[in-house]
Design an enzyme around this catalytic site. Structure first.
Site, mmCIF file in Angstrom:
data_model
loop_
_atom_site.group_PDB
_atom_site.id
_atom_site.type_symbol
_atom_site.label_atom_id
_atom_site.label_comp_id
_atom_site.label_asym_id
_atom_site.label_seq_id
_atom_site.Cartn_x
_atom_site.Cartn_y
_atom_site.Cartn_z
ATOM 1 N N ASP A 13 25.938 9.698 -19.717
ATOM 2 C CA ASP A 13 27.287 10.533 -20.083
ATOM 3 C C ASP A 13 26.692 11.745 -21.089
ATOM 4 O OD1 ASP A 13 28.412 8.171 -19.245
ATOM 5 O OD2 ASP A 13 28.563 7.208 -21.724
ATOM 6 N N GLY A 15 26.184 14.503 -19.075
ATOM 7 C CA GLY A 15 26.746 15.283 -17.868
ATOM 8 C C GLY A 15 26.060 15.554 -16.837
ATOM 9 N N LYS A 16 26.009 14.262 -16.828
ATOM 10 C CA LYS A 16 24.642 14.636 -14.850
ATOM 11 C C LYS A 16 25.641 14.760 -14.043
ATOM 12 C CE LYS A 16 23.506 9.816 -15.962
ATOM 13 N NZ LYS A 16 24.128 9.550 -17.118
ATOM 14 N N ASN A 38 28.786 1.114 -13.131
ATOM 15 C CA ASN A 38 28.761 1.140 -14.917
ATOM 16 C C ASN A 38 28.764 2.598 -14.989
ATOM 17 O OD1 ASN A 38 26.160 1.301 -13.278
ATOM 18 N ND2 ASN A 38 25.023 0.142 -14.827
ATOM 19 N N GLY A 40 29.854 6.779 -14.406
ATOM 20 C CA GLY A 40 31.119 7.260 -14.370
ATOM 21 C C GLY A 40 30.689 8.797 -14.761
ATOM 22 N N HIS A 41 30.529 9.154 -13.408
ATOM 23 C CA HIS A 41 29.958 10.865 -13.525
ATOM 24 C C HIS A 41 31.311 11.822 -12.867
ATOM 25 C CE1 HIS A 41 25.825 10.123 -12.374
ATOM 26 N NE2 HIS A 41 26.376 9.119 -13.273
ATOM 27 N N THR A 42 31.379 13.034 -14.497
ATOM 28 C CA THR A 42 32.720 13.315 -14.238
ATOM 29 C C THR A 42 32.840 14.950 -13.906
ATOM 30 O OG1 THR A 42 33.210 12.491 -15.741
ATOM 31 C CG2 THR A 42 34.855 14.459 -15.325
ATOM 32 N N GLN A 226 23.322 6.390 -15.824
ATOM 33 C CA GLN A 226 22.845 5.537 -17.442
ATOM 34 C C GLN A 226 21.747 7.436 -17.820
ATOM 35 O OE1 GLN A 226 22.667 3.153 -14.711
ATOM 36 N NE2 GLN A 226 24.826 3.457 -14.600
ATOM 37 N N THR A 303 35.299 3.000 -18.398
ATOM 38 C CA THR A 303 35.781 1.664 -19.533
ATOM 39 C C THR A 303 36.765 2.246 -19.886
ATOM 40 O OG1 THR A 303 34.169 1.716 -20.840
ATOM 41 C CG2 THR A 303 33.435 0.421 -19.613
ATOM 42 N N GLY A 304 37.189 3.668 -20.573
ATOM 43 C CA GLY A 304 37.602 4.003 -21.304
ATOM 44 C C GLY A 304 37.730 3.632 -22.593
ATOM 45 N N ARG A 307 33.267 6.555 -27.471
ATOM 46 C CA ARG A 307 31.922 6.159 -27.432
ATOM 47 C C ARG A 307 31.418 6.974 -28.598
ATOM 48 N NH1 ARG A 307 31.541 10.669 -22.523
ATOM 49 N NH2 ARG A 307 31.893 9.780 -20.457
ATOM 50 N N LEU A 334 27.561 22.632 -25.024
ATOM 51 C CA LEU A 334 27.334 23.160 -26.910
ATOM 52 C C LEU A 334 28.579 23.550 -27.595
ATOM 53 C CD1 LEU A 334 24.755 24.272 -28.275
ATOM 54 C CD2 LEU A 334 24.660 26.147 -26.679
ATOM 55 N N VAL A 416 28.595 25.095 -21.367
ATOM 56 C CA VAL A 416 29.931 25.794 -22.428
ATOM 57 C C VAL A 416 30.570 24.723 -21.959
ATOM 58 C CG1 VAL A 416 28.103 27.216 -22.961
ATOM 59 C CG2 VAL A 416 29.606 27.752 -21.141
HETATM 60 P P1 GDP Z 1 27.455 11.492 -16.910
HETATM 61 O O1 GDP Z 1 27.693 10.392 -16.978
HETATM 62 O O2 GDP Z 1 26.239 11.693 -17.243
HETATM 63 O O3 GDP Z 1 27.931 12.177 -15.783
HETATM 64 O O4 GDP Z 1 28.496 12.217 -18.508
HETATM 65 P P2 GDP Z 1 30.157 12.140 -18.543
HETATM 66 O O5 GDP Z 1 30.970 12.521 -17.355
HETATM 67 O O6 GDP Z 1 30.323 10.289 -18.388
HETATM 68 O O7 GDP Z 1 30.175 12.527 -19.874
HETATM 69 C C1 GDP Z 1 30.225 13.752 -19.701
HETATM 70 C C2 GDP Z 1 31.751 14.197 -19.771
HETATM 71 O O8 GDP Z 1 32.269 15.781 -20.399
HETATM 72 C C3 GDP Z 1 33.216 14.434 -18.728
HETATM 73 O O9 GDP Z 1 33.985 14.561 -19.349
HETATM 74 C C4 GDP Z 1 31.993 16.035 -18.301
HETATM 75 O O10 GDP Z 1 33.643 16.038 -17.884
HETATM 76 C C5 GDP Z 1 32.307 17.091 -19.454
HETATM 77 N N1 GDP Z 1 31.576 18.085 -19.900
HETATM 78 C C6 GDP Z 1 30.488 18.343 -19.221
HETATM 79 N N2 GDP Z 1 29.743 19.598 -19.521
HETATM 80 C C7 GDP Z 1 30.751 19.837 -20.507
HETATM 81 C C8 GDP Z 1 29.765 20.724 -21.522
HETATM 82 O O11 GDP Z 1 29.312 21.625 -21.326
HETATM 83 N N3 GDP Z 1 31.739 20.898 -22.597
HETATM 84 C C9 GDP Z 1 31.852 20.434 -22.589
HETATM 85 N N4 GDP Z 1 33.318 20.292 -23.301
HETATM 86 N N5 GDP Z 1 33.089 18.895 -21.334
HETATM 87 C C10 GDP Z 1 31.454 18.949 -21.046
HETATM 88 P P1 IMO Z 2 26.077 7.086 -16.537
HETATM 89 O O1 IMO Z 2 25.853 6.760 -15.740
HETATM 90 C C1 IMO Z 2 26.803 5.179 -20.608
HETATM 91 C C2 IMO Z 2 25.732 1.353 -20.628
HETATM 92 C C3 IMO Z 2 26.851 -0.142 -21.674
HETATM 93 C C4 IMO Z 2 25.886 -1.119 -22.205
HETATM 94 C C5 IMO Z 2 25.044 -1.018 -21.361
HETATM 95 C C6 IMO Z 2 24.952 -2.130 -19.852
HETATM 96 O O2 IMO Z 2 28.040 7.481 -17.099
HETATM 97 O O3 IMO Z 2 25.920 7.400 -17.757
HETATM 98 P P2 IMO Z 2 26.248 -2.452 -17.828
HETATM 99 O O4 IMO Z 2 27.191 -2.582 -17.388
HETATM 100 O O5 IMO Z 2 24.918 -1.700 -17.240
HETATM 101 O O6 IMO Z 2 25.423 -4.174 -17.478
HETATM 102 O O7 IMO Z 2 26.073 -1.828 -19.401
HETATM 103 O O8 IMO Z 2 24.527 0.276 -21.013
HETATM 104 N N1 IMO Z 2 25.639 1.643 -20.231
HETATM 105 C C7 IMO Z 2 26.667 3.038 -19.872
HETATM 106 N N2 IMO Z 2 26.281 4.122 -20.624
HETATM 107 N N3 IMO Z 2 26.454 5.727 -19.617
HETATM 108 C C8 IMO Z 2 26.155 5.085 -18.093
HETATM 109 O O9 IMO Z 2 26.435 5.562 -17.248
HETATM 110 C C9 IMO Z 2 25.990 3.900 -18.069
HETATM 111 N N4 IMO Z 2 26.423 2.546 -17.102
HETATM 112 C C10 IMO Z 2 25.899 1.679 -18.155
HETATM 113 O O10 IMO Z 2 27.972 0.463 -22.000
HETATM 114 O O11 IMO Z 2 25.891 -0.737 -23.516
HETATM 115 MG MG MG Z 3 28.943 8.974 -17.630
#
Ligand code: GDP
Ligand code: IMO
Ligand code: MG
Length: 431
Positions: A13, A15-16, A38, A40-42, A226, A303-304, A307, A334, A416
């Site tokens: 999570d 910010g990939k 598993n 969730g990329h936003t 991950q 999963t909502g 964190r 940042l 940012v």
């Molecule tokens: P990922 O799993 O690595 O793709 O990251 P997630 O999407 O699970 O979580 C990153 C969250 O941070 C998402 O809600 C993005 O929209 C948000 N996000 C990404 N970059 C930035 C940033 O620079 N600033 C802020 N405020 N939010 C960001």
């Molecule tokens: P992204 O790609 C954050 C965590 C789960 C748990 C552990 C094992 O969005 O960064 P699993 O369901 O993989 O067997 O769970 O890994 N986990 C993540 N945490 N971001 C993820 O993906 C994750 N994918 C799995 O919360 O701790």
């Molecule tokens: Mg994620």
């Protein structure tokens, strides 16, 4: 031409999704190579949020061919839903824009059921999985009984495999976990519906497609899921996921050699978060942690769940730089630190009375680690409109430059805000 791998340097999570989306405007191919739903990329485009679990984060750029490679564990239902939603919004624009490897491992409902039953049985020691069946599906792959995407298109093989595997799964579900079982006919007909939907996207050999692309000097991005510390071998085992989340996995999961990867971009939050159980040395169980959680909107995209939040951990980041061979860092979120008076970051740990510089390999070592912090003064200004490093407040520039020095790796992107244009390019990563 060598490809660029994008990996999470923390616990996921970071910010990939945003970074891959932004890079993808210049990419020819974007390849997801491990993990499953598993992830969730936003992506946030013009204020509109899209969350992707399986489809690569380059999908909003129609010129980029998105590939789900063999290393992914594919939930047919989730990917079919994702495709449908994107198509309804006119976001899959051409034939061949999305390709799924025939060799990807399928996740079936019994994998999810076993995942849930195992977690319930672990009680207070649970891993905190996403419940998506990831572990049980990778287990089947390792024990050579997995059902692959290609089996969906060979009905007899699918039926025979289901018959064989369900004998064992149902025995486990009913006999050991005392929960519901599955019938061959029910799963077979469900899978046949998905087969119809997924047929246009199947590809017999995505590894050859990636090879040909690299030979033809095309720009290829490998999108990790991950994060480093969730890696099956090198993470905080057993509190990890069931795939390798490191840059090396880009090669294994997509079927290319190590020489095909040039840059490795480590996506790094300006602080740390973790969702699920397991050690987290810089975790803040106080008001500051709550502030980061709220300001950062730190809720799991899959999963909502809330964190867990804490300060940036340089011991862990240096470890991530080392084991991934990270060549460039993208420092994310940042803006969330604006308004924090004193920004702390761990430079070392204290373990058994000793000051330690290296990330401890064992979970016992990590559980006993107390972070040793350094700090820098914060800034008050809203930085989300800054377009260059120079426009940032002096203390924000100092923080970025200090982290770069301690991590021993150039920071080439500073993010940012969640939107595409809320991105400061210190250097162009694709050159
Ligand atoms: P990922 O799993 O690595 O793709 O990251 P997630 O999407 O699970 O979580 C990153 C969250 O941070 C998402 O809600 C993005 O929209 C948000 N996000 C990404 N970059 C930035 C940033 O620079 N600033 C802020 N405020 N939010 C960001
Ligand atoms: P992204 O790609 C954050 C965590 C789960 C748990 C552990 C094992 O969005 O960064 P699993 O369901 O993989 O067997 O769970 O890994 N986990 C993540 N945490 N971001 C993820 O993906 C994750 N994918 C799995 O919360 O701790
Ligand atoms: Mg994620």
């Amino acid at each position: 031409m060598q490809g660029t791998a994008v990996v999470g340097s923390q616990w996921g999570d970071e910010g990939k999704g945003k970074v891959v989306d932004v890079f993808s405007s210049k990419a020819d191919f974007v390849v997801r190579y491990q993990g499953g739903a598993n992830a969730g990329h936003t992506l946030v485009v013009d204020g509109k949020k899209t969350v992707l679990h399986l489809i690569p984060s380059g999908i909003l750029h129609p010129q980029a061919t998105c590939i789900i490679a063999a290393g992914v564990v594919l939930d047919a239902e989730i990917v079919a839903n994702e495709i449908r939603a994107l198509k309804q919004n006119g976001l899959i624009e051409r034939d061949g824009q999305l390709l799924i490897s025939d060799h990807a491992t399928l996740i079936l409902p019994y994998h999810r059921a076993i995942d849930a039953a195992r977690e319930a049985a672990l009680k207070h020691e649970k891993i905190g999985t996403t419940g998506k069946g990831i572990g049980p599906a990778y287990e089947d792959r390792a024990s050579r009984r997995a059902i692959l995407l290609r089996d969906l298109f060979e009905p007899d093989t699918l039926k025979a495999k289901l018959e064989k595997t369900l004998q064992e799964k149902n025995f486990l579900l009913e006999g050991y976990y005392k929960t519901n079982t599955y019938s061959v006919d029910e799963l077979y007909s469900q899978m046949m519906t998905f087969a119809e939907e997924l047929k246009p996207y199947r590809s017999k050999d995505t590894s050859k497609i990636v090879w040909d692309a690299l030979q033809a000097n095309k720009k290829v991005l490998f999108e990790g899921a991950q994060g480093t510390l969730l890696d099956l071998l090198h993470g905080t085992y057993p509190y990890v996921t069931s795939s390798s989340t490191l840059s090396g996995s880009a090669c294994i999961g997509s079927g290319v050699g190590p020489g095909q990867i040039g840059k490795v971009v480590g996506i790094t939050k300006a602080y740390c978060t973790r969702v699920g159980s397991g050690p987290f040395p810089t975790e803040l169980n106080d008001e500051m942690g709550e502030t980061l959680q709220k300001k950062g909107g730190e809720f799991g995209a899959t999963t909502g769940r809330v964190r867990r939040c804490g300060w940036l951990d340089l011991v862990a980041l240096k470890y991530a730089v080392r084991i991934n061979g990270i060549t460039n860092i993208a420092l994310m979120k940042l803006d969330v630190l604006s308004g924090v008076d004193e920004i702390k970051f761990a430079t070392h740990y204290e373990i058994a009375g000793k000051k330690v510089e290296d990330f401890p390999f064992s979970i016992e070592g990590l559980e006993g680690a107390t972070p040793i912090y350094d700090s820098l003064p914060g800034w008050k200004e809203d930085i989300s409109g800054c377009k260059t490093l120079e426009e940032l407040p002096k203390n924000a520039i100092q923080y970025v430059q200090h982290i770069e020095k301690l991590a021993g790796c150039p920071i080439d992107v500073v993010s940012v805000g969640p939107g595409r244009d809320e991105t400061i390019w210190v250097n162009s990563l694709f050159e």
